[in-house]
Enzyme design. Structure first.
Site, short mmCIF file in Angstrom:
data_model
loop_
_atom_site.label_atom_id
_atom_site.label_comp_id
_atom_site.label_asym_id
_atom_site.label_seq_id
_atom_site.Cartn_x
_atom_site.Cartn_y
_atom_site.Cartn_z
N SER A 1 0.68 -6.89 12.97
CA SER A 1 1.48 -7.91 12.32
C SER A 1 2.48 -8.53 13.30
O SER A 1 3.16 -7.82 14.04
CB SER A 1 2.23 -7.30 11.13
OG SER A 1 3.04 -8.25 10.49
N ARG B 1 1.49 -12.42 -1.17
CA ARG B 1 0.14 -12.60 -0.64
C ARG B 1 -0.65 -13.64 -1.45
O ARG B 1 -0.38 -13.87 -2.62
CB ARG B 1 -0.63 -11.28 -0.70
CG ARG B 1 -0.06 -10.18 0.17
CD ARG B 1 -0.65 -10.22 1.55
NE ARG B 1 -0.21 -9.12 2.39
CZ ARG B 1 -0.78 -8.80 3.54
NH1 ARG B 1 -1.82 -9.49 3.98
NH2 ARG B 1 -0.33 -7.80 4.25
N ASP C 1 -10.04 -10.90 9.27
CA ASP C 1 -9.47 -9.56 9.19
C ASP C 1 -10.43 -8.40 9.43
O ASP C 1 -10.08 -7.45 10.11
CB ASP C 1 -8.81 -9.38 7.82
CG ASP C 1 -7.85 -8.21 7.78
OD1 ASP C 1 -7.07 -8.04 8.73
OD2 ASP C 1 -7.87 -7.44 6.80
N LYS D 1 -8.37 -2.50 1.18
CA LYS D 1 -8.27 -1.61 2.33
C LYS D 1 -9.01 -0.30 2.10
O LYS D 1 -9.47 0.34 3.05
CB LYS D 1 -6.79 -1.35 2.66
CG LYS D 1 -6.07 -2.57 3.21
CD LYS D 1 -6.78 -3.15 4.44
CE LYS D 1 -5.99 -4.30 5.07
NZ LYS D 1 -6.72 -4.90 6.22
N ARG E 1 0.82 -1.20 0.00
CA ARG E 1 0.00 0.00 0.00
C ARG E 1 0.86 1.26 0.00
O ARG E 1 2.01 1.24 0.42
CB ARG E 1 -0.92 0.02 1.22
CG ARG E 1 -2.03 -1.01 1.17
CD ARG E 1 -2.97 -0.90 2.37
NE ARG E 1 -2.26 -1.06 3.63
CZ ARG E 1 -1.96 -0.04 4.45
NH1 ARG E 1 -2.30 1.19 4.14
NH2 ARG E 1 -1.32 -0.27 5.58
N HIS F 1 -11.09 -4.05 12.89
CA HIS F 1 -9.96 -4.71 12.23
C HIS F 1 -9.55 -5.87 13.12
O HIS F 1 -8.67 -5.74 13.98
CB HIS F 1 -8.81 -3.73 12.04
CG HIS F 1 -7.72 -4.26 11.16
ND1 HIS F 1 -6.41 -3.83 11.22
CD2 HIS F 1 -7.74 -5.20 10.18
CE1 HIS F 1 -5.68 -4.48 10.34
NE2 HIS F 1 -6.47 -5.32 9.70
N LYS G 1 -2.29 -13.04 15.43
CA LYS G 1 -3.74 -12.92 15.26
C LYS G 1 -4.28 -14.01 14.35
O LYS G 1 -5.27 -14.68 14.69
CB LYS G 1 -4.08 -11.54 14.69
CG LYS G 1 -5.58 -11.31 14.52
CD LYS G 1 -5.88 -9.95 13.91
CE LYS G 1 -5.52 -9.89 12.45
NZ LYS G 1 -6.04 -8.68 11.77
N THR G 2 -3.63 -14.22 13.21
CA THR G 2 -4.11 -15.22 12.27
C THR G 2 -3.97 -16.62 12.84
O THR G 2 -4.89 -17.45 12.77
CB THR G 2 -3.33 -15.13 10.94
OG1 THR G 2 -3.50 -13.82 10.39
CG2 THR G 2 -3.82 -16.16 9.95
#
Length: 669
Positions: free
Chosen positions: A369, A453, A388, A332, A187, A351, A373-374
């Site tokens: 990051s 990704r 997400d 996003k 981004r 989020h 979390k994942t």
């Protein structure tokens, strides 16, 4: 010499006779009572295909689909359903209006389908004559051409488009489509702009600390015109009409117009895919993205600082992308829009990851990051609602998206089996490196970027809950990877503490220096997603507190970072211990534990958790050098206070008492 048969129906070959041109005639027949006229032996031949050209043959290869919406009997008192021709006419009208510019006043002439399969002069008898009004300005060649619309194509069709026309597209050995996003592989937050007008002036967060960089309406329209002109100049554009938010009462209709099959497939995966029936009355979208990322913005335009510009206009409900082909900008960008539209409906946008137990207990996972979390929200013993982006409404929680956008760097089947197995036909792989011949991806190769990704539909995850909705959360888990090693592995938070740490959004990154010495660096991201929020962080925090109080949810702070010293001297808390802690939160057993309060941060920590060594629950116990522990603790507390000073002047509620409570919930020293 003739070869005779054995009388059992075997073939016999008579002595060859000379034909008219001197060539040997060969006859095959059965001896005895053969079937068919004259006893000729027939194989499984069928009549030849009735096609005069290869194109006609290809047209037979593809089975003609039924209309997108099955024609149903007309109900008494109801308006008759549209025919397929009427529905397509309406779709083209809507898309042409989307691509209209102020100069031409009307949209371009549109036909559906691949331009390579169309005649030189396409027929558009199904589009009303009044729809193509001669521009009141001067006519140009652009008004004479047709733009072909590739509308809501399937993954297979998008694969074909990508392979044929995009040089960077390849099918990998797993069946996924590998693509390149061009010069930008991430981004560009410094190039993101939001129009500041009467719609957003008083609602959005502006100024210090805000991710919202303002622009005016005129500049937005200059960029919009540039994007629309570019898209209209192409022979074909891809159009996706899809939804955001699995809650049917609060879903948003979005339209994405793009020039690349890769972008269309990406959004096909990331947004919620409509059924045929839902497409019948899709109508005008609530929000539109013009992705002209291959074309740069004009750097001499006001507010532009590079050739890249990502612009959001909340009043017009539009987003323009110029100068970047990174697909994550679309994902996003829409998330930012949801951070504005949902709170306006008193729905909290988050989020976070989200999963649900078999008894219906829902947990939210917040974390930047590297916090896990994942990993922690993906639990084979629980259903995945989403990884997400979520909404929390009066109906419960719902996933905003229809897919997952997973990091692939160093991916392996052993570490992340669900993601590994989801990378198959239909998945988009961004910027990965693969072996040239067998097309096997090397996920450890960062030649293009570290930000590799995979984008795939959420149903590619075996334990995904479809539809992606659930009841009100029971637990709100804030994850931090504390490389300073002073936060406890788990703390039970008061409502005010939950708001304080939610607004702070803390984790610590480990940065390397030239001489190899590595020091932790504190990182704060408001609401665990500062780059995407539109309103002031305290707005989201107040909504979170209200919903937690209303539905009896408990807040937790879980440290997945270091213990027994900071990075370089201590060690990272074992994942097995963290999983035991998360299991105890899910089961409710941690609520029944005995607690004591820590110094400085004032956190309530349990004295014991099943399966976790009790000595690590209070971090001071694990440090040999107690003085160093206290110094590091005060240092981190100071970083928290400095970060939070940006938010102290913002009012919450009429009497500001809530602000005082939040401030008191921070570190005290």
């Amino acid at each position: 010499m003739a070869e005779s048969g054995n009388g059992n129906g075997d073939l016999t070959f008579p002595t060859p006779a000379k034909g008219r041109h001197g060539l040997t005639k060969i006859h095959t027949h059965r001896k005895g009572n053969g079937s068919g006229a004259g006893g000729v032996c027939h194989d499984d031949s069928v009549p030849p295909v009735k096609a005069q050209t290869i194109d006609e043959l290809h047209s037979l290869q593809q089975k003609r689909s039924a209309p997108n919406t099955p024609i149903k009997p007309v109900q008494t008192g109801a308006s008759p359903l549209k025919t397929d021709e009427e529905r397509q006419k309406q779709q083209l009208q809507s898309i042409s209006a989307t691509l209209a510019s102020y100069v031409r006043e009307t949209g371009p002439k549109l036909v559906k389908g691949d331009p390579t399969r169309q005649p030189e002069t396409p027929r558009i008898s199904h589009v009303p004559q009044h729809f193509h009004v001669t521009p009141t300005i001067s006519i140009s060649d652009s008004s004479l051409k047709f733009t072909h619309v590739l509308y809501n194509l399937s993954p297979a069709e998008l694969y074909e488009q990508a392979i044929k026309y995009e040089k960077s597209s390849f099918i990998t050995s797993s069946g996924a489509l590998a693509t390149l996003s061009g010069a930008k592989t991430g981004r560009s937050p410094k190039d993101k702009r939001v129009v500041r007008d009467e719609t957003s002036e008083n609602d959005l967060w502006w100024g210090k600390g805000s991710p919202n960089i303002e622009m005016d309406e005129h500049t937005f329209m200059v960029n919009r015109e540039r994007a629309v002109d570019y898209l209209n100049s192409l022979d074909k554009v891809f159009v996706n009409d899809q939804f955001l938010n699995w809650d049917p009462e609060n879903r948003i209709k979005v339209r994405i117009v793009s020039a690349r099959a890769y972008h269309s497939l990406f959004m096909h995966n990331m947004c919620i895919r409509p059924t045929f029936e839902e497409m019948e009355d899709f109508g005008t979208p609530d929000f539109t993205i013009y992705n002209a990322g291959q074309f740069p913005c004009n750097r001499y335009t006001h507010y532009m600082t590079s050739s890249t510009s990502i612009d959001i206009n909340l009043g017009r409900r539009e987003m323009v992308i110029l100068g970047t082909q990174y697909a994550g900008e679309m994902k996003k960008g829409l998330f930012s829009v949801m951070h504005y539209l949902m709170p306006k409906r008193q729905i909290l946008s988050l989020h976070s990851g989200c999963n649900m137990g078999k008894d219906g207990d829902v947990a939210l996972f917040f974390g930047l990051s590297g916090t896990g979390k994942t990993t922690l929200s993906t639990d084979h013993n629980r259903y995945l609602i989403g990884d997400d982006e979520h909404c929390w409404s009066d109906n419960g929680v719902s996933n905003i998206e229809g897919g997952c956008y997973a990091k692939c760097v160093d991916l392996s089947g052993e570490k992340e089996p669900d993601i590994w197995n989801a990378i198959k036909f239909g998945t988009v792989l961004e910027n990965v490196v693969f072996e040239e011949h067998i097309r096997e991806v090397d996920y450890s190769d960062k030649s293009v970027t570290e930000n590799t990704r995979a984008a795939y539909p959420i149903e590619f995850i075996p334990n995904a809950k479809i539809p992606c909705v659930g009841p009100h959360p029971k637990n709100v888990i804030l994850l931090a990877c504390d490389a300073f090693g002073v936060l406890p592995p788990v703390s039970k938070l008061t409502l005010a503490q939950t708001m304080y740490h939610f607004i702070s959004g803390y984790t610590a990154l480990v940065a390397g220096t030239e001489d190899g010495i590595k020091e932790p660096q504190a990182t704060f991201s408001a609401c665990f997603g500062a780059a995407f929020i539109m309103m002031h962080p305290t707005k989201y925090a107040a909504m979170l507190a209200t919903k937690m109080k209303q539905h009896g949810a408990t807040g937790w702070l879980v440290n997945t970072g270091w213990s027994a010293g900071r990075y370089g001297s201590g060690s990272r808390i074992k994942l097995a211990y963290t999983r035991k802690i998360i299991d105890a939160i899910h089961s409710g057993s941690l609520l029944e534990a005995n607690y004591k309060k820590t110094e400085v941060f004032g956190l309530e920590i349990p004295t014991e958790v099943e399966g976790v060594p009790s000595e690590i629950l209070d971090p001071i116990n694990t440090w040999v050098d107690k003085k160093a522990y206290n110094e590091t603790l005060l240092k981190l507390a100071g970083l928290f206070k400095n970060n939070f000073s940006v938010f102290t002047d913002h009012k919450i509620g009429k009497d500001e008492k809530l602000t005082e409570e939040i401030l008191a919930a921070g570190p005290n020293f």
